[in-house]
Design an enzyme around this catalytic site. Structure first.
Site, PDB file in Angstrom:
ATOM      1  N   ASP A 196       7.522  -3.767  -1.411  1.00 25.66           N
ATOM      2  CA  ASP A 196       6.306  -4.138  -0.499  1.00 25.66           C
ATOM      3  C   ASP A 196       5.212  -4.310  -1.164  1.00 25.66           C
ATOM      4  OD1 ASP A 196       4.688  -3.894   1.712  1.00 25.66           O
ATOM      5  OD2 ASP A 196       5.394  -2.073   2.291  1.00 25.66           O
TER       6      ASP A 196
ATOM      7  N   SER B  11       5.668  -8.384   7.760  1.00 26.85           N
ATOM      8  CA  SER B  11       4.887  -7.285   8.052  1.00 26.85           C
ATOM      9  C   SER B  11       3.905  -7.747   9.009  1.00 26.85           C
ATOM     10  CB  SER B  11       3.853  -6.638   6.669  1.00 26.85           C
ATOM     11  OG  SER B  11       3.053  -5.629   7.224  1.00 26.85           O
TER      12      SER B  11
ATOM     13  N   HIS C 160       8.786  -5.614   9.715  1.00 27.24           N
ATOM     14  CA  HIS C 160       8.071  -4.393   8.996  1.00 27.24           C
ATOM     15  C   HIS C 160       6.895  -3.883   9.735  1.00 27.24           C
ATOM     16  CE1 HIS C 160       7.556  -1.773   5.428  1.00 27.24           C
ATOM     17  NE2 HIS C 160       6.314  -2.165   5.368  1.00 27.24           N
TER      18      HIS C 160
ATOM     19  N   ASP D 162       3.582  -1.160   9.634  1.00 28.24           N
ATOM     20  CA  ASP D 162       2.846  -0.401   8.561  1.00 28.24           C
ATOM     21  C   ASP D 162       1.954   0.412   9.638  1.00 28.24           C
ATOM     22  OD1 ASP D 162       3.821  -1.362   6.206  1.00 28.24           O
ATOM     23  OD2 ASP D 162       2.678  -3.221   6.449  1.00 28.24           O
TER      24      ASP D 162
ATOM     25  N   MET E  55       2.712   5.394   6.609  1.00 27.79           N
ATOM     26  CA  MET E  55       1.670   5.813   5.830  1.00 27.79           C
ATOM     27  C   MET E  55       0.746   7.101   6.234  1.00 27.79           C
ATOM     28  SD  MET E  55       1.299   2.132   4.056  1.00 27.79           S
ATOM     29  CE  MET E  55       1.755   1.457   5.466  1.00 27.79           C
TER      30      MET E  55
ATOM     31  N   MET F 182      -0.677   3.274   9.553  1.00 27.01           N
ATOM     32  CA  MET F 182      -1.572   4.270   8.431  1.00 27.01           C
ATOM     33  C   MET F 182      -2.572   5.115   9.448  1.00 27.01           C
ATOM     34  SD  MET F 182      -2.845   0.585   6.502  1.00 27.01           S
ATOM     35  CE  MET F 182      -1.783  -0.505   5.873  1.00 27.01           C
TER      36      MET F 182
ATOM     37  N   MET G 181       6.784   0.531  -3.683  1.00 25.32           N
ATOM     38  CA  MET G 181       5.410  -0.133  -3.096  1.00 25.32           C
ATOM     39  C   MET G 181       5.045  -0.753  -4.821  1.00 25.32           C
ATOM     40  SD  MET G 181       4.613   0.652  -0.251  1.00 25.32           S
ATOM     41  CE  MET G 181       2.998  -0.456  -0.510  1.00 25.32           C
TER      42      MET G 181
ATOM     43  N   HIS H 183       7.211   1.866   8.317  1.00 21.73           N
ATOM     44  CA  HIS H 183       6.669   2.369   7.159  1.00 21.73           C
ATOM     45  C   HIS H 183       5.560   3.222   7.345  1.00 21.73           C
ATOM     46  CE1 HIS H 183       4.495   1.411   3.008  1.00 21.73           C
ATOM     47  NE2 HIS H 183       4.942   2.664   3.082  1.00 21.73           N
TER      48      HIS H 183
HETATM   49  C1  DX5 Z   1       0.425  -2.278   2.288  1.00 20.77           C
HETATM   50  C2  DX5 Z   1       1.719  -2.293   3.368  1.00 20.77           C
HETATM   51  C3  DX5 Z   1       2.324  -3.572   3.113  1.00 20.77           C
HETATM   52  C4  DX5 Z   1       1.437  -4.698   3.409  1.00 20.77           C
HETATM   53  C5  DX5 Z   1       2.032  -6.128   2.670  1.00 20.77           C
HETATM   54  O1  DX5 Z   1       0.153  -0.739   2.411  1.00 20.77           O
HETATM   55  O2  DX5 Z   1       2.636  -1.325   3.180  1.00 20.77           O
HETATM   56  O3  DX5 Z   1       3.573  -3.676   3.894  1.00 20.77           O
HETATM   57  O4  DX5 Z   1       1.180  -5.050   4.726  1.00 20.77           O
HETATM   58  O5  DX5 Z   1       1.006  -7.098   2.574  1.00 20.77           O
HETATM   59  P1  DX5 Z   1       1.173  -8.184   1.670  1.00 20.77           P
HETATM   60  O6  DX5 Z   1       2.583  -8.801   1.764  1.00 20.77           O
HETATM   61  O7  DX5 Z   1      -0.124  -8.859   2.247  1.00 20.77           O
HETATM   62  O8  DX5 Z   1       0.720  -7.632   0.233  1.00 20.77           O
HETATM   63 ZN    ZN Z   2       4.697  -1.425   4.476  1.00 17.60          ZN
END
Ligand code: DX5
Ligand code: ZN
Length: 226
Positions: A175, A10, A33, A35, A68, A37, A137, A66
């Site tokens: 994840d 990620s 990956h 993320d 969110m 948000m 998750m 991903h």
């Molecule tokens: C959390 C994200 C993850 C995150 C994982 O909301 O979806 O992808 O970046 O990070 P680590 O591996 O540090 O838990």
């Molecule tokens: Zn993620």
């Protein structure tokens, strides 16, 4: 089950000011990956489609996006245009999960769903044919660097039983909190794909961290039907 584990670092844990070099540093990874948000669905804000488009220009890797975000159906077209290969949205945020998954597939990209730790997976089992990937998750979404929640592996086991029993190809991805200490249990429970943020980018050598994760997952999982 796939023939080999998919390791998906990620970039949330990378240095955003040096994204091209940070992506080069994970050249031995399978996917990248990403993320997204929005500060509403989760309390944190990361980046959006223009950053994905910039990543797409410097990387040939499969972009595992991903989302969110609230109301993903309003925004997916931007992420498709930006070069996403798979789009994962949250069932808690979508107005019609199946309709959105179908729309993604019609656009020629992979359709993935994700569930927060408190959201049951059972209602989605009968619809697994509609999805290319299910992201479990193993932390509350929103931040990197949190501790792995082992109880979430129960969802992975349920999914694995259904997917194998029905001969489906749905990818199970996990994840949150994935590291050398936790990836083995996740692989054993039946995960195919593993997201790791801090375990990769927090390591002195991201490439070596990826190899270590891959070796443990290969050893503990059931890849290639071994
Ligand atoms: C959390 C994200 C993850 C995150 C994982 O909301 O979806 O992808 O970046 O990070 P680590 O591996 O540090 O838990
Ligand atoms: Zn993620």
């Amino acid at each position: 089950m796939l023939n080999a584990p998919i390791i998906a670092p990620s970039i949330l844990a990378s240095d955003f000011a040096r994204l091209d070099r940070e992506i080069e540093a994970i050249d031995n990874a399978d996917w990248v990956h990403v993320d997204v948000m929005d500060g509403h669905f989760v309390p944190n804000l990361s980046f959006g489609a223009p950053i994905l488009a910039a990543i797409d220009k410097v990387s040939d890797k499969h972009m595992d996006v991903h989302l969110m975000i609230e109301a993903p159906e309003k925004w997916v077209d931007d992420y498709i245009k930006a070069g996403a290969d798979t789009i994962i949205f949250h069932v808690e945020a979508a107005d019609d999960t199946i309709a959105l998954a179908r729309r993604l597939r019609e656009s020629g990209i992979g359709a993935g769903i994700s569930v927060r730790p408190g959201t049951p997976i059972e209602p989605w089992l009968e619809h697994l044919e509609e999805f290319d990937l299910v992201l479990v998750m193993s932390v509350e979404p929103g931040f990197g660097g949190q501790s792995f929640m082992p109880d979430q592996l129960e969802k992975v086991r349920l999914l694995r039983t259904e997917i194998n029993g029905r001969g489906l190809g749905t990818v199970i991805e996990i994840d949150g909190g994935i590291s050398a200490a936790t990836i083995g249990d996740a692989a054993e429970a039946g995960c195919d794909a593993f997201v790791a943020g801090s375990a990769v980018y927090g390591a002195e050598s991201p490439a070596a961290a990826i190899e270590e994760l891959r070796a443990i997952a290969t050893e503990r999982g059931n890849f290639g039907g071994k």
